[in-house]
Design an enzyme around this catalytic site. Sequence first.
Site, PDB file in Angstrom:
ATOM      1  N   THR A  95       0.747  -0.989   0.149  1.00  0.00           N
ATOM      2  CA  THR A  95       0.080  -0.122   0.043  1.00  0.00           C
ATOM      3  C   THR A  95       0.789   1.177  -0.079  1.00  0.00           C
ATOM      4  OG1 THR A  95      -1.665   1.313   1.136  1.00  0.00           O
ATOM      5  CG2 THR A  95      -0.298  -0.012   2.709  1.00  0.00           C
TER       6      THR A  95
ATOM      7  N   HIS B 123       2.560 -11.893  14.171  1.00  0.00           N
ATOM      8  CA  HIS B 123       3.803 -12.190  14.938  1.00  0.00           C
ATOM      9  C   HIS B 123       3.725 -13.660  15.338  1.00  0.00           C
ATOM     10  CE1 HIS B 123       7.306 -11.766  17.147  1.00  0.00           C
ATOM     11  NE2 HIS B 123       7.147 -10.760  17.926  1.00  0.00           N
TER      12      HIS B 123
END
Length: 395
Positions: free
Chosen positions: A314, A366
Site C-alpha cells: 500500500t 507475529h
Amino acid sequence: MTIEIKVPVLPESVADASIATWHKQPGDHVERDEVLVDIETDKVVLEVPAPDSGVLQEILEQEGATVLGEQVIGQFVVGAAAAPKADAPAASTPAPETAPAASGTDKSDVVTPSGRRAAGETGVDANGVSGSGRDGRVHGSDVKAAATSGGSTAASEPLVNLGRSEKRVPMTRLRKRIAERLLDATNSTAMLTTFNEVNMKPIMDLRKTYRDVFEEKHGIRLGFMGFYVKAVCEALKRFPAVNASLDGDDICYHNYFDVSIAVSTPRGLVTPVLRDCNLMTVAEIEKGIRELAIKGRDGKLTVDEMTGGNFTITNGGVFGSLMSTPIINPPQSAILGMHKIQDRPMAVDGKVEILPMMYLALSYDHRIIDGKESVSFLVTIKEMLEDPTRLLLEV
C-alpha cells in the site's frame, strides 16, 4: 415481447447484493447493451446491460434494495417506443402539483440512495443538484458530475448550509466489507509493525536517466511501483514465512508470488491482485498495476481479480502520508506500507547531505513471523531499493 431483467449469477462467496444505481427509468428508450442498472456486492459492481433495443417498462426493485442472484428486478419491452415524457406539454400548460416540491430548496424526497451515497463521498449537497432522472430524481451520477464541475448549491452558496446540521449516508456494501475485514484483522492477528527508511536517490536517478526511452519502448511511464514489487518478490523468496498464511493450526507456505496492490477507488480502498510478479518485468508490472487501477476506478474489477494474494503493498505516499502502520489483509501474514519521499538531512561518511528519504513500514502477524525475520525482510527491501542493480542480478 417482454423480457425479465434479472440479477446476474453471483459468485459462490457472495450471498446477496444490492441495487446501486438505475441508469434508466420506466419509459426510457434503451439501446442494446446499454447499461440499465449497477448491482453492488461486497467485492465488485456488476453491470446489467439491456438485452436488446427497447424500453424499460417497470422497475421492481428500487435503489438500495437487497437482492439475490437471478432475482427479477425489472421488466423490459423489446422494440417498443419510448413513452411520452410527463413534461411534454407546452410551457403554457400548468405544471403538476408535485413540481414545486422537486424544484424547491428541500429535494430530499427525490434524492435516490445512490445520490445520498455519492453526496456523502463527495461532500456535495444533493439538494442543490439538478436531477436527470424522472421527475427530477437525483442520481449518484448527477452528484458526481456536480462535484466535478463545482455546480452544486453547496459550492456556489457556501453560507446556505452553515450551522449544526447532520447527514446520514448508508454505508456501501464494499465499505461494510472493508470495515469487517479490518476489524477481523485487528482482533484475530498478533499484529506488530517495524519501520525502516530508504534513500530513494539511486532509483530517482535511474528513472531520470531512462524515463523517456522506457516510455517510448513500452508505452507506459516508469514509476516507483515496478521497483517496489520487484524488491518485494526478491525479499519474499528469501523469507518464506512472510509469503505464508495460517490455515487453522497449519502454516501454508506459497511457492508463487501474487502481490495485492492497494488501489483507491470512488467506492473505497480495494486490493486487486497482480499474479506471478516474480515472472514479470518492471514494464509488465507497471502496465498490470495501471490496468487494475483503471478497472478499480471504473468499477470493472472482477471477483477473480479481487481474491487471493499472498502479500500486500500500500502506497500512502501518493496522498502525502509520511508514516503509517498499515493493517494486514487477512489471511495474508504481512503488508508493506510505502510513504512520501521527502528531502531530509542525512549523515553520509561524516558529512550532512540532503537526500530524498522514504519511510518503510512492515506490519506482520507475529504468530507466523518472528521479529528477526520481519526486520531482515525490511532491510532486504531497503538494500534492493538503494542499489537497484541488485534487483537485476538477484543478489
